[in-house]
Design a protein around this motif. Sequence first.
Motif, PDB file in Angstrom:
ATOM      1  N   HIS A  12       5.489  -1.431   7.208  1.00 25.88           N
ATOM      2  CA  HIS A  12       4.676  -0.337   7.734  1.00 25.88           C
ATOM      3  C   HIS A  12       4.641   0.840   6.759  1.00 25.88           C
ATOM      4  CE1 HIS A  12       5.643  -2.657  11.407  1.00 25.88           C
ATOM      5  NE2 HIS A  12       4.405  -2.337  11.729  1.00 25.88           N
ATOM      6  N   ARG A  13       5.732   1.099   6.059  1.00 26.37           N
ATOM      7  CA  ARG A  13       5.744   2.172   5.055  1.00 26.37           C
ATOM      8  C   ARG A  13       4.808   1.837   3.894  1.00 26.37           C
ATOM      9  NH1 ARG A  13      11.946   2.126   4.198  1.00 26.37           N
ATOM     10  NH2 ARG A  13      11.839   0.448   5.756  1.00 26.37           N
ATOM     11  N   LEU A  14       4.758   0.552   3.529  1.00 25.37           N
ATOM     12  CA  LEU A  14       3.825   0.136   2.477  1.00 25.37           C
ATOM     13  C   LEU A  14       2.387   0.353   2.936  1.00 25.37           C
ATOM     14  CD1 LEU A  14       3.116  -1.192  -0.222  1.00 25.37           C
ATOM     15  CD2 LEU A  14       3.339  -3.425   0.912  1.00 25.37           C
ATOM     16  N   ARG A  15       2.109   0.020   4.199  1.00 26.64           N
ATOM     17  CA  ARG A  15       0.764   0.210   4.736  1.00 26.64           C
ATOM     18  C   ARG A  15       0.378   1.684   4.728  1.00 26.64           C
ATOM     19  NH1 ARG A  15      -4.232  -1.682   5.109  1.00 26.64           N
ATOM     20  NH2 ARG A  15      -5.219  -1.237   7.133  1.00 26.64           N
ATOM     21  N   VAL A  16       1.330   2.565   5.063  1.00 31.14           N
ATOM     22  CA  VAL A  16       1.077   4.000   5.037  1.00 31.14           C
ATOM     23  C   VAL A  16       0.752   4.461   3.618  1.00 31.14           C
ATOM     24  CG1 VAL A  16       2.152   6.268   5.315  1.00 31.14           C
ATOM     25  CG2 VAL A  16       2.417   4.539   7.096  1.00 31.14           C
ATOM     26  N   ALA A  17       1.491   3.962   2.646  1.00 32.52           N
ATOM     27  CA  ALA A  17       1.233   4.323   1.254  1.00 32.52           C
ATOM     28  C   ALA A  17      -0.179   3.912   0.836  1.00 32.52           C
ATOM     29  CB  ALA A  17       2.261   3.660   0.350  1.00 32.52           C
ATOM     30  N   LEU A  18      -0.612   2.733   1.281  1.00 30.89           N
ATOM     31  CA  LEU A  18      -1.965   2.273   0.969  1.00 30.89           C
ATOM     32  C   LEU A  18      -3.010   3.166   1.626  1.00 30.89           C
ATOM     33  CD1 LEU A  18      -1.376  -1.580   1.379  1.00 30.89           C
ATOM     34  CD2 LEU A  18      -2.016  -0.407  -0.737  1.00 30.89           C
ATOM     35  N   LEU A  19      -2.781   3.538   2.890  1.00 26.77           N
ATOM     36  CA  LEU A  19      -3.733   4.396   3.602  1.00 26.77           C
ATOM     37  C   LEU A  19      -3.806   5.789   2.990  1.00 26.77           C
ATOM     38  CD1 LEU A  19      -2.924   3.394   7.298  1.00 26.77           C
ATOM     39  CD2 LEU A  19      -4.988   2.823   5.995  1.00 26.77           C
ATOM     40  N   ARG A  20      -2.707   6.249   2.412  1.00 20.39           N
ATOM     41  CA  ARG A  20      -2.681   7.560   1.769  1.00 20.39           C
ATOM     42  C   ARG A  20      -3.220   7.521   0.347  1.00 20.39           C
ATOM     43  NH1 ARG A  20       3.387   9.559   3.725  1.00 20.39           N
ATOM     44  NH2 ARG A  20       2.766  10.230   5.837  1.00 20.39           N
ATOM     45  N   GLY A  21      -3.519   6.330  -0.121  1.00 20.30           N
ATOM     46  CA  GLY A  21      -4.052   6.197  -1.468  1.00 20.30           C
ATOM     47  C   GLY A  21      -3.018   6.359  -2.567  1.00 20.30           C
TER      48      GLY A  21
END
Length: 238
Positions: free
Chosen positions: A67-76
């Motif tokens: 989920h932290r990786l997904r957040v990093a992707l969403l934040r660009g």
Amino acid sequence: MSSEAEIQLDVLDEPTHMVPVDSLSIEDCPRLEGEDLQHTQLLLASETALPPILVHRPTMRVIDGMHRLRVALLRGQPEIAVRFFDGSEADAFVLAVRSNAVHGLPLTLSDRTAAATRIVTSHPHWSDRAVARASGLSPKTVAAIRRRSTADTPPLNARVGQDGRVRPIDAAAGRERAGRLIAANPGIPLRAVAKEAGISVGTAHDVRERLASGRDPVPDRVRGGGAGGAAPGAPPQK
């Protein structure tokens, strides 16, 4: 294969590396349903810095932190902080299950049951308590899972407990195997006998002494009161 005691969360003390987010994989996750969108949104809305994720270096698969990786992707973000684990893929999966049991979004009962089923197959020498500790289930539940998942697999002579020590499942079977090894090769080192038969060095020594004196390598008390026979190659009892 590592013992349960050797797969520790002390990787959290490993140095942090900045790694490109597009170099990481979220395959082989213990979460059967994959990403929890609500949990991702909660992390995305958080203003606190998220801790580094845990990654299996040989495969670059995320062990803990999907989920932290997904957040990093969403934040660009082009990179994310990572700590590496260098063990086997099987041990990496165990660490993924244990990590999610310690913090973050808990695994569901279905997730933990599926994980335990996989662990008893990948780490067959682990005791029920060791698998239970890793998966977050009870030893009784793990024992039932083991019976179902290993019904067609020959039983093992020993299992490794949480402390890493090898203990025989069937003491008589371990002694009988030791008796066969010693009878076939009288000069074999006791440590080699103990390792192969899944017994202690002290028990291996006792088996050798009993064979040398013409006795059954398995005492009556170990057989549960039955007389039993001598191991193949052993002298007949007096």
